[in-house]
Design an enzyme around this catalytic site. Sequence first.
Site, mmCIF file in Angstrom:
data_model
loop_
_atom_site.group_PDB
_atom_site.id
_atom_site.type_symbol
_atom_site.label_atom_id
_atom_site.label_comp_id
_atom_site.label_asym_id
_atom_site.label_seq_id
_atom_site.Cartn_x
_atom_site.Cartn_y
_atom_site.Cartn_z
ATOM 1 N N SER A 23 2.748 8.961 14.158
ATOM 2 C CA SER A 23 2.940 8.966 12.859
ATOM 3 C C SER A 23 2.342 10.366 12.602
ATOM 4 O O SER A 23 2.217 10.499 11.465
ATOM 5 C CB SER A 23 2.642 8.198 12.241
ATOM 6 O OG SER A 23 1.329 7.503 11.745
ATOM 7 N N GLY A 24 1.681 10.699 13.266
ATOM 8 C CA GLY A 24 0.547 11.952 13.063
ATOM 9 C C GLY A 24 -1.186 11.633 12.778
ATOM 10 O O GLY A 24 -1.313 11.904 12.872
ATOM 11 N N GLY A 25 -1.134 10.313 12.498
ATOM 12 C CA GLY A 25 -2.002 9.180 12.420
ATOM 13 C C GLY A 25 -3.285 9.252 13.257
ATOM 14 O O GLY A 25 -2.733 8.852 14.285
ATOM 15 N N VAL A 26 -4.219 8.765 12.946
ATOM 16 C CA VAL A 26 -4.386 7.992 14.234
ATOM 17 C C VAL A 26 -4.589 6.445 14.579
ATOM 18 O O VAL A 26 -4.794 6.231 16.600
ATOM 19 C CB VAL A 26 -6.894 7.916 13.274
ATOM 20 C CG1 VAL A 26 -6.317 7.211 12.535
ATOM 21 C CG2 VAL A 26 -7.201 7.628 14.468
ATOM 22 N N ASP A 27 -4.287 5.957 14.089
ATOM 23 C CA ASP A 27 -3.428 4.180 14.220
ATOM 24 C C ASP A 27 -2.504 4.529 15.324
ATOM 25 O O ASP A 27 -3.050 4.523 16.592
ATOM 26 C CB ASP A 27 -3.030 3.868 13.237
ATOM 27 C CG ASP A 27 -4.071 3.217 12.123
ATOM 28 O OD1 ASP A 27 -5.449 3.926 12.687
ATOM 29 O OD2 ASP A 27 -3.350 3.088 10.769
ATOM 30 N N CYS A 110 12.750 0.414 5.273
ATOM 31 C CA CYS A 110 12.055 1.385 6.607
ATOM 32 C C CYS A 110 11.314 0.696 8.111
ATOM 33 O O CYS A 110 12.147 1.358 8.446
ATOM 34 C CB CYS A 110 11.492 2.222 6.300
ATOM 35 S SG CYS A 110 10.214 4.016 6.791
ATOM 36 N N GLY A 134 1.385 1.648 15.775
ATOM 37 C CA GLY A 134 -0.013 1.503 15.123
ATOM 38 C C GLY A 134 -0.304 0.763 14.395
ATOM 39 O O GLY A 134 -1.185 0.822 13.454
ATOM 40 N N CYS A 207 5.595 7.497 1.013
ATOM 41 C CA CYS A 207 5.469 8.404 1.978
ATOM 42 C C CYS A 207 6.640 10.249 1.673
ATOM 43 O O CYS A 207 6.235 11.060 1.751
ATOM 44 C CB CYS A 207 6.127 8.252 3.311
ATOM 45 S SG CYS A 207 7.630 7.592 3.791
#
Length: 370
Positions: A23-27, A110, A134, A207
């Site tokens: 997603s582009g996130g840390v998780d 989703c 994640g 989102c």
Amino acid sequence: MVEYGGYQRKQVDVIPRVVVGLSGGVDSAVAAYLLKEQGYQVIGVTLRTWEAESGAYSRCCDISDARATAMQLGIPFYNVNSLPEFREHVTDPFVKAYINGLTPNPCVACNRYIKWERLLSFADDINAEYVATGHYARIERTESGRYTVKQAAFAAKDQTYMLYQLSQEQLARTLMPLSELTKDEVRKIAEDAGLMVASKHDSQEICFVLNGGYAEYIEEYVDESLPPPGDFVDESGKVLGKHKGIVNYTVGQRKGLGLALGYPAYVKRIDPVSNTVVIGNEASVLKNSILCRDLNFMAVEDIESGEKVRAFVKIRYHHAAAPAILERIDDNTIQVTFDEPVKAPAPGQSAVFYDSENRVLGGGIIQQYQ
């Protein structure tokens, strides 16, 4: 077995391929990192789900950060266009629900129809065995052989509520590497690994609503006229004031009503036919039972007619699961009767059923309350 940041890693004898939704996130970055460390052949995929006229992406598909993460990890990266599917299964139903006085769960739809459908389709194209995300949840196979999701070890971040619509086939091919980790542990792993997204803030909102609120998004999204302003009324039909249009309200809402009634006022019901918003006090939004349709079952295959099943039921993401009885009313409907009244179950939201071991039995969309 190797331990890292509280995560127990088994060494893999073969090299299965896994498609990780980045997603582009840390998780999701840490999920990909852990799987690579464990020995999987990891392929990163970002689903391009929504794009504003300005060219901005949704918060769930930060393609630039996802691509940079993949480069850091040294894994292949693909950006998969999912714009038509996202509109069909998420944004169109989201807007339609609010116009009809309902409160939708866009993330639920989703997850099943976009994230898992598209990731598994891509996995099939490249002969990958698994997909991974994640999410904070555990996947468990029950004694009967059915797959389900179970509350994550870090209950504060548990995301099983949003995953209850996943199919058995989807669960059978899913890995969730963060199931035993806390958020602090995930960030520590990211920092130790030198991942650029280690301190990136989590996205908390819908989102695809980038600026303003969901009502402003709906107004920009649709070409036709939205339901106009109308009346706030009480249960007897007495007019209490004017509302701004039913898309601005949800059942249980208290703030932003602009009413001075001498008591705390809540949205009790939204009537799209009469274009009215029914107002009541706090006691009026306490409900003993709800009817749920659009059902999906996980830990159990079904609930048979005449069967009564004890469960714990969440009526919204941040709701503490309440004890209840599940009973099938007809082929399409489960009635949930709570031991104690619950506050403001909103039609359109999901009700998710858990057993005593925090495993998801199933769930459905709230149609009405009683």
